[in-house]
Design a protein around this motif. Structure first.
Motif, PDB file in Angstrom:
ATOM      1  N   ALA A 152       0.837  -1.202   0.000  1.00 38.45           N
ATOM      2  CA  ALA A 152       0.000   0.000   0.000  1.00 38.45           C
ATOM      3  C   ALA A 152       0.870   1.249   0.000  1.00 38.45           C
ATOM      4  O   ALA A 152       0.595   2.206  -0.734  1.00 38.45           O
ATOM      5  CB  ALA A 152      -0.931  -0.005   1.204  1.00 38.45           C
ATOM      6  N   ASN A 153       1.928   1.256   0.793  1.00 39.87           N
ATOM      7  CA  ASN A 153       2.829   2.408   0.824  1.00 39.87           C
ATOM      8  C   ASN A 153       3.495   2.621  -0.530  1.00 39.87           C
ATOM      9  O   ASN A 153       3.648   3.757  -0.976  1.00 39.87           O
ATOM     10  CB  ASN A 153       3.881   2.242   1.912  1.00 39.87           C
ATOM     11  N   SER A 154       3.883   1.541  -1.183  1.00 42.23           N
ATOM     12  CA  SER A 154       4.505   1.654  -2.510  1.00 42.23           C
ATOM     13  C   SER A 154       3.519   2.242  -3.510  1.00 42.23           C
ATOM     14  O   SER A 154       3.886   3.104  -4.312  1.00 42.23           O
ATOM     15  CB  SER A 154       4.973   0.285  -2.990  1.00 42.23           C
ATOM     16  N   GLU A 155       2.290   1.762  -3.451  1.00 37.16           N
ATOM     17  CA  GLU A 155       1.280   2.261  -4.382  1.00 37.16           C
ATOM     18  C   GLU A 155       0.956   3.725  -4.100  1.00 37.16           C
ATOM     19  O   GLU A 155       0.797   4.518  -5.029  1.00 37.16           O
ATOM     20  CB  GLU A 155       0.021   1.400  -4.307  1.00 37.16           C
ATOM     21  N   LEU A 156       0.886   4.104  -2.846  1.00 34.09           N
ATOM     22  CA  LEU A 156       0.640   5.498  -2.505  1.00 34.09           C
ATOM     23  C   LEU A 156       1.793   6.381  -2.976  1.00 34.09           C
ATOM     24  O   LEU A 156       1.574   7.497  -3.464  1.00 34.09           O
ATOM     25  CB  LEU A 156       0.440   5.663  -0.994  1.00 34.09           C
ATOM     26  N   GLY A 157       3.000   5.886  -2.840  1.00 29.20           N
ATOM     27  CA  GLY A 157       4.163   6.624  -3.344  1.00 29.20           C
ATOM     28  C   GLY A 157       4.114   6.815  -4.834  1.00 29.20           C
ATOM     29  O   GLY A 157       4.410   7.904  -5.357  1.00 29.20           O
ATOM     30  N   ALA A 158       3.694   5.782  -5.542  1.00 35.61           N
ATOM     31  CA  ALA A 158       3.583   5.875  -7.011  1.00 35.61           C
ATOM     32  C   ALA A 158       2.507   6.870  -7.397  1.00 35.61           C
ATOM     33  O   ALA A 158       2.686   7.668  -8.343  1.00 35.61           O
ATOM     34  CB  ALA A 158       3.284   4.503  -7.599  1.00 35.61           C
ATOM     35  N   VAL A 159       1.387   6.869  -6.684  1.00 32.67           N
ATOM     36  CA  VAL A 159       0.314   7.822  -6.972  1.00 32.67           C
ATOM     37  C   VAL A 159       0.799   9.243  -6.696  1.00 32.67           C
ATOM     38  O   VAL A 159       0.559  10.158  -7.497  1.00 32.67           O
ATOM     39  CB  VAL A 159      -0.961   7.499  -6.135  1.00 32.67           C
ATOM     40  N   GLU A 211       3.811  10.415  -6.799  1.00 32.62           N
ATOM     41  CA  GLU A 211       4.753  10.811  -7.850  1.00 32.62           C
ATOM     42  C   GLU A 211       4.023  11.150  -9.139  1.00 32.62           C
ATOM     43  O   GLU A 211       4.386  12.097  -9.851  1.00 32.62           O
ATOM     44  CB  GLU A 211       5.753   9.682  -8.110  1.00 32.62           C
ATOM     45  N   SER A 212       2.979  10.388  -9.464  1.00 35.32           N
ATOM     46  CA  SER A 212       2.275  10.617 -10.718  1.00 35.32           C
ATOM     47  C   SER A 212       1.479  11.941 -10.723  1.00 35.32           C
ATOM     48  O   SER A 212       1.241  12.495 -11.770  1.00 35.32           O
ATOM     49  CB  SER A 212       1.339   9.453 -11.039  1.00 35.32           C
ATOM     50  N   VAL A 213       1.118  12.413  -9.529  1.00 33.85           N
ATOM     51  CA  VAL A 213       0.390  13.696  -9.470  1.00 33.85           C
ATOM     52  C   VAL A 213       1.327  14.841  -9.133  1.00 33.85           C
ATOM     53  O   VAL A 213       0.874  15.952  -8.870  1.00 33.85           O
ATOM     54  CB  VAL A 213      -0.789  13.651  -8.462  1.00 33.85           C
ATOM     55  N   GLY A 214       2.607  14.553  -9.150  1.00 37.42           N
ATOM     56  CA  GLY A 214       3.596  15.613  -8.976  1.00 37.42           C
ATOM     57  C   GLY A 214       3.960  15.896  -7.548  1.00 37.42           C
ATOM     58  O   GLY A 214       4.491  16.948  -7.240  1.00 37.42           O
ATOM     59  N   GLY A 215       3.693  14.956  -6.642  1.00 33.43           N
ATOM     60  CA  GLY A 215       3.952  15.177  -5.226  1.00 33.43           C
ATOM     61  C   GLY A 215       5.290  14.736  -4.839  1.00 33.43           C
ATOM     62  O   GLY A 215       6.010  15.057  -4.041  1.00 33.43           O
TER      63      GLY A 215
END
Length: 78
Positions: free
Chosen positions: A65-72, A74-78
Motif C-alpha cells: 500500500a505504501n509503494s502504491e501510494l508513493g507511485a500515486v 509521484e504521478s500527481v507531482g507530489g
C-alpha cells in the motif's frame, strides 16, 4: 523429530521467543515420551506460526500500500 524441534528452537532466537519456547517445550515433551504434552506443544507451535504468518501478511500488505501510494503521489507531482 524432537531433535529438529530442539534445533529450530535454538535457531528461532530473538524476536521469535514465544515460538522458540513452544518448540523447546515440545521437544522436551517428545524426548520424555509425554504424548499429551507433545500434542499441546505442537498445537501451540502451530498457532504461533499462524499468528506470525498473519503478522507477516499484514506487513506485506502495508508495504504494498505504501509503494502504491508513493507511485500515486509521484504521478500527481507530489
Amino acid at each position: 523429530m524432537a531433535e529438529r524441534f530442539q534445533e529450530a528452537a535454538k535457531v528461532a532466537g530473538q524476536g521469535l521467543e514465544q515460538l522458540s519456547q513452544y518448540m523447546g517445550t515440545t521437544a522436551t515433551a517428545m524426548q520424555r515420551g509425554d504424548r499429551p504434552a507433545s500434542q499441546r506443544g505442537l498445537q501451540q507451535t502451530a498457532q504461533e506460526l499462524e499468528r506470525l504468518q498473519r503478522v507477516l501478511e499484514s506487513q506485506r500488505l502495508r508495504s504494498e500500500a505504501n509503494s502504491e501510494l508513493g507511485a500515486v503521489a509521484e504521478s500527481v507531482g507530489g
